[in-house]
Design a protein around this motif. Structure first.
Motif, mmCIF file in Angstrom:
data_model
loop_
_atom_site.group_PDB
_atom_site.id
_atom_site.type_symbol
_atom_site.label_atom_id
_atom_site.label_comp_id
_atom_site.label_asym_id
_atom_site.label_seq_id
_atom_site.Cartn_x
_atom_site.Cartn_y
_atom_site.Cartn_z
ATOM 1 N N VAL A 97 0.838 -1.201 0.000
ATOM 2 C CA VAL A 97 0.000 0.000 0.000
ATOM 3 C C VAL A 97 0.872 1.250 0.000
ATOM 4 O O VAL A 97 0.663 2.189 -0.772
ATOM 5 C CB VAL A 97 -0.951 -0.001 1.219
ATOM 6 C CG1 VAL A 97 -1.681 1.337 1.339
ATOM 7 C CG2 VAL A 97 -1.959 -1.139 1.106
ATOM 8 N N GLY A 98 1.875 1.267 0.882
ATOM 9 C CA GLY A 98 2.786 2.404 0.927
ATOM 10 C C GLY A 98 3.573 2.566 -0.354
ATOM 11 O O GLY A 98 3.783 3.696 -0.834
ATOM 12 N N ALA A 99 4.007 1.431 -0.917
ATOM 13 C CA ALA A 99 4.742 1.507 -2.177
ATOM 14 C C ALA A 99 3.858 2.080 -3.289
ATOM 15 O O ALA A 99 4.318 2.891 -4.107
ATOM 16 C CB ALA A 99 5.249 0.114 -2.568
ATOM 17 N N PHE A 100 2.565 1.671 -3.291
ATOM 18 C CA PHE A 100 1.650 2.196 -4.302
ATOM 19 C C PHE A 100 1.410 3.688 -4.122
ATOM 20 O O PHE A 100 1.350 4.446 -5.090
ATOM 21 C CB PHE A 100 0.318 1.447 -4.251
ATOM 22 C CG PHE A 100 0.273 0.268 -5.173
ATOM 23 C CD1 PHE A 100 0.227 0.443 -6.542
ATOM 24 C CD2 PHE A 100 0.299 -1.017 -4.673
ATOM 25 C CE1 PHE A 100 0.196 -0.642 -7.398
ATOM 26 C CE2 PHE A 100 0.268 -2.102 -5.521
ATOM 27 C CZ PHE A 100 0.217 -1.914 -6.889
ATOM 28 N N LEU A 101 1.251 4.120 -2.874
ATOM 29 C CA LEU A 101 1.081 5.554 -2.631
ATOM 30 C C LEU A 101 2.301 6.335 -3.109
ATOM 31 O O LEU A 101 2.176 7.404 -3.716
ATOM 32 C CB LEU A 101 0.859 5.797 -1.133
ATOM 33 C CG LEU A 101 -0.524 5.483 -0.570
ATOM 34 C CD1 LEU A 101 -0.524 5.640 0.944
ATOM 35 C CD2 LEU A 101 -1.583 6.374 -1.199
ATOM 36 N N ALA A 102 3.483 5.777 -2.824
ATOM 37 C CA ALA A 102 4.711 6.442 -3.256
ATOM 38 C C ALA A 102 4.797 6.493 -4.775
ATOM 39 O O ALA A 102 5.190 7.513 -5.361
ATOM 40 C CB ALA A 102 5.922 5.718 -2.676
ATOM 41 N N VAL A 103 4.414 5.397 -5.440
ATOM 42 C CA VAL A 103 4.423 5.376 -6.907
ATOM 43 C C VAL A 103 3.432 6.394 -7.461
ATOM 44 O O VAL A 103 3.709 7.095 -8.445
ATOM 45 C CB VAL A 103 4.091 3.952 -7.421
ATOM 46 C CG1 VAL A 103 3.839 3.969 -8.930
ATOM 47 C CG2 VAL A 103 5.229 2.998 -7.093
ATOM 48 N N LEU A 104 2.251 6.489 -6.806
ATOM 49 C CA LEU A 104 1.252 7.456 -7.249
ATOM 50 C C LEU A 104 1.806 8.882 -7.183
ATOM 51 O O LEU A 104 1.708 9.642 -8.155
ATOM 52 C CB LEU A 104 -0.002 7.328 -6.392
ATOM 53 C CG LEU A 104 -1.117 8.348 -6.650
ATOM 54 C CD1 LEU A 104 -1.651 8.213 -8.071
ATOM 55 C CD2 LEU A 104 -2.241 8.179 -5.633
ATOM 56 N N PHE A 105 2.396 9.237 -6.070
ATOM 57 C CA PHE A 105 2.929 10.588 -5.938
ATOM 58 C C PHE A 105 4.143 10.799 -6.842
ATOM 59 O O PHE A 105 4.359 11.905 -7.350
ATOM 60 C CB PHE A 105 3.291 10.870 -4.478
ATOM 61 C CG PHE A 105 2.144 11.415 -3.686
ATOM 62 C CD1 PHE A 105 1.892 12.769 -3.646
ATOM 63 C CD2 PHE A 105 1.294 10.569 -2.991
ATOM 64 C CE1 PHE A 105 0.824 13.288 -2.928
ATOM 65 C CE2 PHE A 105 0.220 11.064 -2.276
ATOM 66 C CZ PHE A 105 -0.013 12.431 -2.238
ATOM 67 N N TYR A 106 4.928 9.739 -7.043
ATOM 68 C CA TYR A 106 6.057 9.841 -7.963
ATOM 69 C C TYR A 106 5.558 10.152 -9.380
ATOM 70 O O TYR A 106 6.099 11.033 -10.071
ATOM 71 C CB TYR A 106 6.847 8.538 -7.953
ATOM 72 C CG TYR A 106 7.973 8.480 -8.963
ATOM 73 C CD1 TYR A 106 9.170 9.149 -8.738
ATOM 74 C CD2 TYR A 106 7.825 7.760 -10.149
ATOM 75 C CE1 TYR A 106 10.207 9.089 -9.670
ATOM 76 C CE2 TYR A 106 8.842 7.707 -11.084
ATOM 77 C CZ TYR A 106 10.030 8.369 -10.832
ATOM 78 O OH TYR A 106 11.042 8.320 -11.764
ATOM 79 N N ASN A 107 4.510 9.443 -9.788
ATOM 80 C CA ASN A 107 3.942 9.702 -11.111
ATOM 81 C C ASN A 107 3.320 11.100 -11.190
ATOM 82 O O ASN A 107 3.379 11.763 -12.232
ATOM 83 C CB ASN A 107 2.887 8.638 -11.450
ATOM 84 C CG ASN A 107 3.504 7.288 -11.740
ATOM 85 O OD1 ASN A 107 4.636 7.203 -12.195
ATOM 86 N ND2 ASN A 107 2.772 6.216 -11.451
ATOM 87 N N PHE A 108 2.722 11.553 -10.086
ATOM 88 C CA PHE A 108 2.187 12.913 -10.054
ATOM 89 C C PHE A 108 3.302 13.943 -10.243
ATOM 90 O O PHE A 108 3.134 14.932 -10.973
ATOM 91 C CB PHE A 108 1.475 13.169 -8.726
ATOM 92 C CG PHE A 108 0.086 12.594 -8.667
ATOM 93 C CD1 PHE A 108 -0.525 12.069 -9.793
ATOM 94 C CD2 PHE A 108 -0.621 12.574 -7.479
ATOM 95 C CE1 PHE A 108 -1.802 11.544 -9.751
ATOM 96 C CE2 PHE A 108 -1.904 12.049 -7.413
ATOM 97 C CZ PHE A 108 -2.491 11.534 -8.555
ATOM 98 N N ILE A 109 4.426 13.693 -9.571
ATOM 99 C CA ILE A 109 5.553 14.625 -9.686
ATOM 100 C C ILE A 109 6.075 14.654 -11.112
ATOM 101 O O ILE A 109 6.344 15.720 -11.685
ATOM 102 C CB ILE A 109 6.665 14.235 -8.697
ATOM 103 C CG1 ILE A 109 6.186 14.461 -7.252
ATOM 104 C CG2 ILE A 109 7.933 15.054 -8.947
ATOM 105 C CD1 ILE A 109 7.139 13.932 -6.215
#
Length: 619
Positions: free
Chosen positions: A170-182
Motif C-alpha cells: 500500500v505504501g509503495a503504491f502511494l509512493a508510486v502514485l505521488f512519484y507519477n504525479f511529480i
C-alpha cells in the motif's frame, strides 16, 4: 568478487551481532553500510563498496538501473515470504481494525508528515508528500524481531504483523502514485489523469495476477506435478516470473502480486508449505542483509549532512509522537482494543526495507531529473527508518510493561488434543489473556476449534512440532488426548524443553483406581478424559469465581469436586499469571482477588465458602 563476498560476510556478522544484542538486524546492517560507504569516503576519500557502477572510476556493482531492478525484485521476494504468514484465521474479529489501520491510518500519517516536511523542512509540496507516503509503511523485517523480543497479547501482535505486511505494498503504491504525479507535474506531455489511471491499473493487475499465479502454483504443488527436491527452487522461479509478468503489464504492480500470491497459498492446504516457508525465510534473511547494506552504502556524505539539522529532528518527532498515534487512535476508534493496546500500537511503528528501498530509488531518479529538493528524500527517509527502529528496539519492552500489554515470559499454552473440554479450556485461557495453540491429528476437530476462533494445528502427535510453530514462548504443555500412552509420550518429549514452566496431563484410570496421583496429573481425582469432556458437554461453559478469602481455597475445591465440577486453574489478580489445578493439590499460593476457573454449575450464594463474588465467562 571481493565486494560481493564481503557484503555477504558483513551481512551475516551484522545479523549475528543483532541476535547477540537482541536488537532488530536493521540497526547493525544500516550502520555497517554507512561505515563502508559514506563513512569510509569521509575518512579516506574513497568507498570500500560502491553499489552503483561508476564508469569513470571503473568501480561499483550495478551499472545503470540494475540496482533499482535488484532492490525491487528482492523486495518482491521478501513480501512473498511475508504473505505466506498471512493466515486469515488469525484475524477473526480484527479484520476491520487492520483494514482501517492500513487505510485511514496511512492517510493520516501521509497528511501529517507531508505538512511537517513542507512547513518545517521547507520542502516543496510534491517532495514533501512523496516523503510522507514513503514513511507510512511499518515493515515486517523490523516488526517481527521486536515482537520476538517482547511477549505481548496475541491480538496486539497480530494487528502489528498484518499491518506491517499489508501496508508495505500500500505504501509503495502511494509512493508510486505521488512519484507519477511529480513526473506529470514537471513533464508538460504527461497529465495527472494518466498518473491516476496508472495507479488504479497497477492495483487491479497486482491483485488479479496474484490470485491467478497463486492458484496455478497451488495446483502444481497439490497435484504433485513438481518433485519435492525441486519444490523450493521452482517456487522461487514462479514468484520471480509472476513479479516480472505483473511489472511488465503495469509498472510497480509486482510487489502487490507477490503479497497476494503468498497470502493465497498461506490460506490453502498446500503440501510441503512449511518446507517452502523455511527456504523463503533463509532467502529473505540474506536479501534483507544485502539490501540494507547496499542502500545505506549508496548514500553520500552530502546527503547525510542535509538531515543533521534541528528541523529534521523536529520532523522525526512529529512523525513519531503525532502522526503515528493520531492515525492509530483515529483508525481504531471503534475497535474492541483497549486504549492501552492502541497506545502500544502507536508506539511500535518502525519503518523497514520498503521505505528505505523505494526512497533510494525515487531519490536517485528525481535527482537525475533536476527536481528541486529531491536530494532530501533518501536521507530523510533513512533518518526516520533508523530513528524509529532504534526507539522501538530499545524501549518497546519498557512501554509494553508500563501499558500492561505484555505477558509474563513463557505464558503461552500448548494443548495437545482438541476435544470439547480442551476447546472450552482454551477459550477460557484466551479470555484470561493467554496465547493458546491446540495440536491434534484430527482435521475435523481442528476445524471446529478454528470456528471457535482458536488456533489449531493439524499434525500427528509424534511430528516435529518445531517445524510447524514457534515454541520459544511456550510456558505450559497440557496433554489432553484420549490416550494415556500419548499423554505420557508428549510430556516426556516436551517437559524438559527450555522455558517450560509446567507440563501436565489428564489423570489415568490406574491413578483413579489407586487414588495416587502424580504432580503432573490435572484437575481432580476423577477428571479422566471421558469425565472431563462429559463435564464440558453437560455444563457448556467455564465459570469464574473471584476469591475473597484465600484460606478457604481448600474447602472451595472440595465443594466443587463434591458437586462433580472440575476445577481448572487459578489466575493471579496482581500479575495475571496462571496456576493449573492438579489432582495432587499440594499447597496453592492464593491471594485475595485471584480468580478460580472451573467447569460446573455456578455456585449459589448460600453455598460455602461464603462471601464469594461470582461472574461467568462464555466458553
Amino acid at each position: 568478487m571481493y565486494e560481493i563476498g564481503g557484503l555477504i560476510i558483513i551481512g551475516v556478522v551484522a545479523q549475528w551481532i543483532a541476535w547477540r544484542l537482541r536488537v532488530p538486524a536493521i540497526l547493525p546492517l544500516i550502520l555497517a553500510g554507512i561505515l563502508i560507504g559514506p563513512g569510509w569516503e569521509w575518512y579516506s576519500g574513497h568507498r570500500l563498496v560502491s553499489p552503483r557502477f561508476d564508469s569513470e572510476a571503473g568501480t561499483g556493482l550495478f551499472p545503470g538501473n540494475l540496482l533499482y531492478s535488484f532492490v525491487s525484485l528482492s523486495i518482491g521476494l521478501i513480501l512473498f515470504e511475508g504473505g505466506l504468514t498471512l493466515r486469515l484465521r488469525e484475524i477473526r474479529g480484527l479484520a476491520d481494525s487492520i483494514f482501517r489501520l492500513t487505510t485511514y491510518g496511512a492517510f493520516t500519517t501521509t497528511v501529517v508528515a507531508g505538512l511537517a516536511a513542507h512547513f518545517v523542512m521547507g520542502l516543496n509540496w510534491q517532495i514533501a508528500f512523496l516523503f510522507s507516503t514513503l514513511i507510512v509503511v511499518t515493515g515486517p523485517t523490523v516488526i517481527a524481531p521486536i515482537m520476538r523480543q517482547i511477549n505481548v497479547k496475541r491480538q496486539v501482535a497480530t494487528v502489528l504483523k498484518w499491518e506491517s505486511i499489508v501496508i508495505d505494498p500500500v505504501g509503495a503504491f502511494l509512493a508510486v502514485l505521488f512519484y507519477n504525479f511529480i513526473v506529470a507535474y514537471y513533464d508538460p506531455q504527461a497529465t495527472i489523469y494518466e498518473a491516476l489511471v496508472k495507479f488504479v491499473q497497477s492495483g487491479l493487475v497486482g491483485i488479479g495476477l496474484g490470485f491467478v499465479f497463486g492458484h496455478i502454483l497451488f495446483i502444481l504443488i497439490s497435484r504433485l506435478y513438481i518433485p519435492k527436491f525441486l519444490l523450493n527452487i521452482f517456487t522461487l522461479g514462479a514468484v520471480v516470473g509472476a513479479f516480472l509478468v505483473s511489472d511488465s503489464i503495469a509498472h510497480e504492480s509486482g510487489l502487490l502480486t507477490t503479497v497476494v500470491m503468498g497470502a493465497y497459498l498461506a490460506n490453502r492446504d498446500v503440501p510441503f508449505l512449511d518446507d517452502i516457508l523455511d527456504f523463503k525465510e533463509s532467502l529473505t534473511l540474506l536479501l534483507i542483509s544485502l539490501l540494507f547494506i547496499l542502500l545505506s552504502a549508496n548514500m553520500t556524505v552530502e546527503q547525510i549532512t542535509l538531515v543533521l539539522t534541528k528541523e529534521s529532528l523536529f520532523v522525526f518527532l512529529i512523525v513519531v509522537v503525532l502522526a503515528r498515534p493520531l492515525g492509530v487512535f483515529w483508525s481504531l476508534r471503534s475497535s474492541e482494543l483497549t486504549w492501552r493496546d492502541k497506545a502500544f500500537i502507536s508506539w511500535v511503528g518502525p519503518r523497514g526495507i520498503v521505505a528505505a528501498g523505494v526512497a533510494s530509488l525515487f531519490g536517485i531518479e528525481l535527482a537525475k531529473e533536476g527536481i528541486a529538493d529531491a536530494e532530501y528524500i533518501t536521507p530523510l527517509v533513512f533518518l526516520i527508518v533508523l530513528g524509529t527502529v532504534l526507539l522501538n528496539a530499545t524501549l518497546a519492552g519498557l512501554v509494553a510493561r508500563k501499558l500492561k500489554v505484555s505477558l509474563p515470559k513463557g505464558s503461552s499454552v500448548l494443548i495437545f488434543g482438541a476435544s470439547e473440554g480442551a476447546r472450552q479450556l482454551a477459550n477460557s485461557l484466551q479470555e484470561s489473556g493467554r496465547d493458546v495453540t491446540l495440536v491434534t491429528p484430527n482435521r475435523a476437530a481442528a476445524d471446529v476449534a478454528e470456528e471457535d476462533n482458536l488456533t489449531a494445528i493439524t499434525i500427528p502427535i509424534d511430528a516435529d512440532l518445531d517445524r510447524h510453530m514457534d515454541l520459544s514462548d511456550i510456558g505450559y504443555i497440557l496433554a489432553l488426548t484420549g490416550s494415556d500412552e500419548d499423554n505420557f509420550y508428549l510430556l516426556n518429549t516436551y517437559r524438559s524443553r527450555e522455558g517450560i514452566r509446567g507440563a501436565f496431563r489428564l489423570v489415568t484410570r490406574k491413578e483413579i483406581q489407586a487414588q495416587r496421583f502424580n504432580d503432573e496429573a490435572l484437575f481432580g481425582h476423577y477428571a479422566s478424559y471421558l469425565l472431563f469432556n462429559r463435564a464440558a458437554r453437560n455444563f457448556g461453559e467455564v465459570q469464574a469465581l473471584e476469591i475473597d478469602d484465600p484460606k478457604q481455597i481448600g474447602s472451595l475445591l472440595a465443594q466443587l469436586r463434591q458437586e462433580k465440577a472440575i476445577p481448572l486453574y487459578l489466575r493471579c489478580a496482581e500479575y495475571g499469571d496462571i496456576t493449573f489445578i492438579t489432582a495432587n493439590e499440594g499447597t496453592l499460593s492464593v491471594t485475595t482477588g485471584d480468580t478460580l476457573y472451573f467447569l460446573g454449575e455456578p455456585l449459589t450464594q448460600t453455598s460455602p465458602p461464603t462471601g464469594q463474588k461470582e461472574r461467568k465467562i462464555e466458553a
